[in-house]
Design an enzyme around this catalytic site. Structure first.
Site, PDB file in Angstrom:
ATOM      1  N   THR A   1       0.800  -1.221   0.000  1.00  0.00           N
ATOM      2  CA  THR A   1       0.000   0.000   0.000  1.00  0.00           C
ATOM      3  C   THR A   1       0.837   1.278   0.000  1.00  0.00           C
ATOM      4  O   THR A   1       1.937   1.313   0.567  1.00  0.00           O
ATOM      5  CB  THR A   1      -0.912   0.026   1.250  1.00  0.00           C
ATOM      6  OG1 THR A   1      -1.361   1.363   1.497  1.00  0.00           O
ATOM      7  CG2 THR A   1      -0.172  -0.431   2.493  1.00  0.00           C
TER       8      THR A   1
ATOM      9  N   GLU B   1       0.277   3.626   1.819  1.00  0.00           N
ATOM     10  CA  GLU B   1       0.421   4.066   3.215  1.00  0.00           C
ATOM     11  C   GLU B   1       1.854   3.828   3.715  1.00  0.00           C
ATOM     12  O   GLU B   1       2.268   4.423   4.700  1.00  0.00           O
ATOM     13  CB  GLU B   1      -0.563   3.320   4.111  1.00  0.00           C
ATOM     14  CG  GLU B   1      -1.979   3.868   4.063  1.00  0.00           C
ATOM     15  CD  GLU B   1      -2.119   5.254   4.660  1.00  0.00           C
ATOM     16  OE1 GLU B   1      -1.733   5.447   5.827  1.00  0.00           O
ATOM     17  OE2 GLU B   1      -2.610   6.150   3.957  1.00  0.00           O
TER      18      GLU B   1
ATOM     19  N   TYR C   1      -0.963   0.461  10.772  1.00  0.00           N
ATOM     20  CA  TYR C   1      -1.308  -0.239   9.524  1.00  0.00           C
ATOM     21  C   TYR C   1      -0.142  -0.153   8.530  1.00  0.00           C
ATOM     22  O   TYR C   1       0.300  -1.161   7.972  1.00  0.00           O
ATOM     23  CB  TYR C   1      -2.570   0.400   8.936  1.00  0.00           C
ATOM     24  CG  TYR C   1      -2.884  -0.035   7.518  1.00  0.00           C
ATOM     25  CD1 TYR C   1      -3.502  -1.247   7.268  1.00  0.00           C
ATOM     26  CD2 TYR C   1      -2.564   0.786   6.428  1.00  0.00           C
ATOM     27  CE1 TYR C   1      -3.795  -1.648   5.963  1.00  0.00           C
ATOM     28  CE2 TYR C   1      -2.848   0.394   5.127  1.00  0.00           C
ATOM     29  CZ  TYR C   1      -3.462  -0.821   4.909  1.00  0.00           C
ATOM     30  OH  TYR C   1      -3.735  -1.208   3.618  1.00  0.00           O
TER      31      TYR C   1
ATOM     32  N   LYS D   1       2.174  -3.269   7.179  1.00  0.00           N
ATOM     33  CA  LYS D   1       2.234  -3.572   5.742  1.00  0.00           C
ATOM     34  C   LYS D   1       3.680  -3.506   5.225  1.00  0.00           C
ATOM     35  O   LYS D   1       4.049  -4.211   4.299  1.00  0.00           O
ATOM     36  CB  LYS D   1       1.359  -2.575   4.960  1.00  0.00           C
ATOM     37  CG  LYS D   1      -0.131  -2.887   5.046  1.00  0.00           C
ATOM     38  CD  LYS D   1      -0.495  -4.023   4.103  1.00  0.00           C
ATOM     39  CE  LYS D   1      -1.972  -4.260   4.015  1.00  0.00           C
ATOM     40  NZ  LYS D   1      -2.319  -5.327   3.064  1.00  0.00           N
TER      41      LYS D   1
HETATM   42  O1  G4F Z   1     -10.544   6.744   2.751  1.00  0.00           O
HETATM   43  P1  G4F Z   1      -9.531   6.650   3.829  1.00  0.00           P
HETATM   44  O2  G4F Z   1      -9.975   6.056   5.110  1.00  0.00           O
HETATM   45  O3  G4F Z   1      -8.287   5.905   3.195  1.00  0.00           O
HETATM   46  P2  G4F Z   1      -6.744   5.819   3.600  1.00  0.00           P
HETATM   47  O4  G4F Z   1      -6.524   6.076   5.017  1.00  0.00           O
HETATM   48  O5  G4F Z   1      -5.998   6.662   2.627  1.00  0.00           O
HETATM   49  O6  G4F Z   1      -6.426   4.288   3.349  1.00  0.00           O
HETATM   50  C1  G4F Z   1      -6.935   3.565   2.231  1.00  0.00           C
HETATM   51  O7  G4F Z   1      -6.012   3.605   1.169  1.00  0.00           O
HETATM   52  C2  G4F Z   1      -4.760   2.948   1.442  1.00  0.00           C
HETATM   53  C3  G4F Z   1      -3.890   3.075   0.193  1.00  0.00           C
HETATM   54  O8  G4F Z   1      -3.148   4.256   0.305  1.00  0.00           O
HETATM   55  C4  G4F Z   1      -5.006   1.496   1.798  1.00  0.00           C
HETATM   56  F1  G4F Z   1      -3.838   0.879   2.061  1.00  0.00           F
HETATM   57  C5  G4F Z   1      -5.913   1.430   3.018  1.00  0.00           C
HETATM   58  O9  G4F Z   1      -6.201   0.068   3.334  1.00  0.00           O
HETATM   59  C6  G4F Z   1      -7.220   2.135   2.684  1.00  0.00           C
HETATM   60  O10 G4F Z   1      -7.843   1.433   1.631  1.00  0.00           O
HETATM   61  O11 G4F Z   1      -8.968   8.099   4.163  1.00  0.00           O
HETATM   62  C7  G4F Z   1      -8.465   8.948   3.165  1.00  0.00           C
HETATM   63  C8  G4F Z   1      -8.182  10.317   3.733  1.00  0.00           C
HETATM   64  C9  G4F Z   1      -7.345  10.332   5.023  1.00  0.00           C
HETATM   65  O12 G4F Z   1      -6.392  11.330   4.923  1.00  0.00           O
HETATM   66  C10 G4F Z   1      -8.344  10.690   6.107  1.00  0.00           C
HETATM   67  O13 G4F Z   1      -7.797  11.385   7.215  1.00  0.00           O
HETATM   68  O14 G4F Z   1      -9.435  10.913   4.088  1.00  0.00           O
HETATM   69  C11 G4F Z   1      -9.300  11.567   5.321  1.00  0.00           C
HETATM   70  N1  G4F Z   1     -10.620  11.690   5.954  1.00  0.00           N
HETATM   71  C12 G4F Z   1     -11.209  12.861   6.272  1.00  0.00           C
HETATM   72  N2  G4F Z   1     -12.388  12.614   6.867  1.00  0.00           N
HETATM   73  C13 G4F Z   1     -11.419  10.685   6.330  1.00  0.00           C
HETATM   74  C14 G4F Z   1     -12.533  11.261   6.904  1.00  0.00           C
HETATM   75  N3  G4F Z   1     -11.283   9.339   6.194  1.00  0.00           N
HETATM   76  C15 G4F Z   1     -12.300   8.566   6.661  1.00  0.00           C
HETATM   77  N4  G4F Z   1     -12.200   7.232   6.511  1.00  0.00           N
HETATM   78  N5  G4F Z   1     -13.416   9.107   7.256  1.00  0.00           N
HETATM   79  C16 G4F Z   1     -13.588  10.456   7.406  1.00  0.00           C
HETATM   80  O15 G4F Z   1     -14.577  10.910   7.957  1.00  0.00           O
END
Ligand code: G4F
Length: 346
Positions: A129, A131, A153, A157
């Site tokens: 990933t 990440e 995480y 990974k």
């Molecule tokens: O959609 P996210 O939760 O994805 P994140 O953390 O980038 O991780 C995903 O992608 C990775 C690949 O780079 C995978 F390895 C991992 O398993 C997963 O699929 O969050 C994306 C961004 C972050 O910066 C987070 O802080 O969105 C921001 N965010 C802002 N508000 C939020 C929120 N994320 C989530 N989940 N929920 C919110 O309310």
């Protein structure tokens, strides 16, 4: 139907990527063995929605149960093993660091050991990933960019990634690591930000809720591709002569607030932003209604602020090009959730 007799084993088959990959491999003539964790909240709904559940042989599986992995590998001797199983929600990894380290780090070592001992001809695809780049050391990120993970995480990974590299070099195991940047689709879990946005807006615009959408950091930037495009890469990586490491990305990045605006537009919202940090809100210019609100509950203890990948190596060596761009992806997800609401299936 070139691969009539090939066996593919997919762990984490009930997740977003598992469904797209299984469909793709079934179309290629593979026999697909689907591994899933009994009691996982996410059951077979995605496989049903893809219309492929009855074509897959499903088996109980737990990344932390070595004996179970050994039995499965001994029994099926799969040609290809796609390890998509993981605790994949970054935010949860701060609350469950030990479980995450065991499943996402150690679990992969169990698979490698089982392959080494009992099924050495199995080719492994490990879902690595972006990440792992975390606090990015180079822009854009590519295969040679130094890693700096920012969550349990990401750290777990990274261990799995280096184990694959090590088993390749030490024992000649065909262990390939796909460093996939964020990839989304209508099958994405609602805990991830893109789907959280599209599912909430679908409910809001159809009157199922009048509560604003609550989000954390709106300024983090992500390189979002389409999961359906990315699973093809997983397969291509295992068809090469040698195992390797590949970055899969679009080379474009957008802040979260941009995805909010884009999805909002499809629902007829014209969003303007007011206030700062935890007091920031998104207001629909036409109605004056607050449709988005920042809630610090969704902030992360350490954030990955910027991800943007360079997919040049994969494009050149694997002859791959994505088919779905950012705007079409957002539209696809928004329209799928609007349809689900209308059919009472969200
Ligand atoms: O959609 P996210 O939760 O994805 P994140 O953390 O980038 O991780 C995903 O992608 C990775 C690949 O780079 C995978 F390895 C991992 O398993 C997963 O699929 O969050 C994306 C961004 C972050 O910066 C987070 O802080 O969105 C921001 N965010 C802002 N508000 C939020 C929120 N994320 C989530 N989940 N929920 C919110 O309310």
């Amino acid at each position: 139907m070139i691969n009539k007799n090939k066996i593919a084993m997919i762990s984490g088959i009930t997740g977003q990527d598992g469904g797209y990959l299984a469909k793709f491999l079934l179309e290629k003539g593979y026999k697909v063995i689907g591994l899933y964790r009994r009691g996982a909240t996410d059951t077979f709904s995605k496989l049903r929605e893809h219309g492929i559940l009855d074509q897959i042989e499903m088996c109980d599986f737990d990344l932390l149960e070595f004996s179970n992995i050994v039995r499965l590998l001994k029994k099926y001797q799969p040609d290809e093993f796609y390890n998509l199983a993981a605790q994949s929600f970054v935010q949860a990894s701060f609350e469950e660091p030990i479980y995450t380290a065991c499943a996402d780090g150690l679990g992969v070592l169990y698979i490698l050991e089982a392959i080494r001992e009992f099924s050495p001809n199995t080719r492994l695809y490990q879902a690595s990933t972006s990440e792992m780049f975390g606090l990015v050391q180079e822009i854009p990120q590519k295969e040679t960019t130094p890693f700096y993970p920012r969550s349990p995480y990401g750290v777990a990974k990274l261990m799995a990634h280096w184990m694959c590299v090590n088993y390749r070099e030490s024992f000649g195991i065909f262990a390939t690591s796909g460093i996939l940047f964020n990839h989304e689709s209508p099958m994405r879990g609602k805990e991830f930000v893109t789907r959280k946005i599209t599912s909430h807006f679908a409910e809001m615009v159809t009157g199922l809720t009048d509560k604003p959408l609550e989000l954390g950091n709106l300024n983090a930037k992500r390189d979002w591709g389409f999961a359906g495009d990315y699973v093809k890469m997983m397969w291509l990586m295992l068809q090469q002569d040698k195992p390797d490491t590949y970055v899969i990305a679009t080379g474009e990045t957008h802040p979260i607030r941009d995805f909010v605006e884009e999805a909002g537009k499809i629902c007829g919202y014209d969003i303007k932003w007011e206030g700062k940090e935890e007091n920031e809100v998104g207001i629909d210019k036409k109605t004056g209604k607050i449709v988005v609100k920042v809630n610090p509950k969704f902030y992360r203890p350490a954030e990955v602020e910027l991800l943007i990948g360079n997919p040049e190596k994969a494009e050149k060596q694997l002859g791959w090009k994505r088919e779905v761009n950012y705007k079409s992806l957002c539209r696809m997800m928004m329209e799928a959730d609007l349809k689900r609401v209308l059919e009472g299936k969200l």
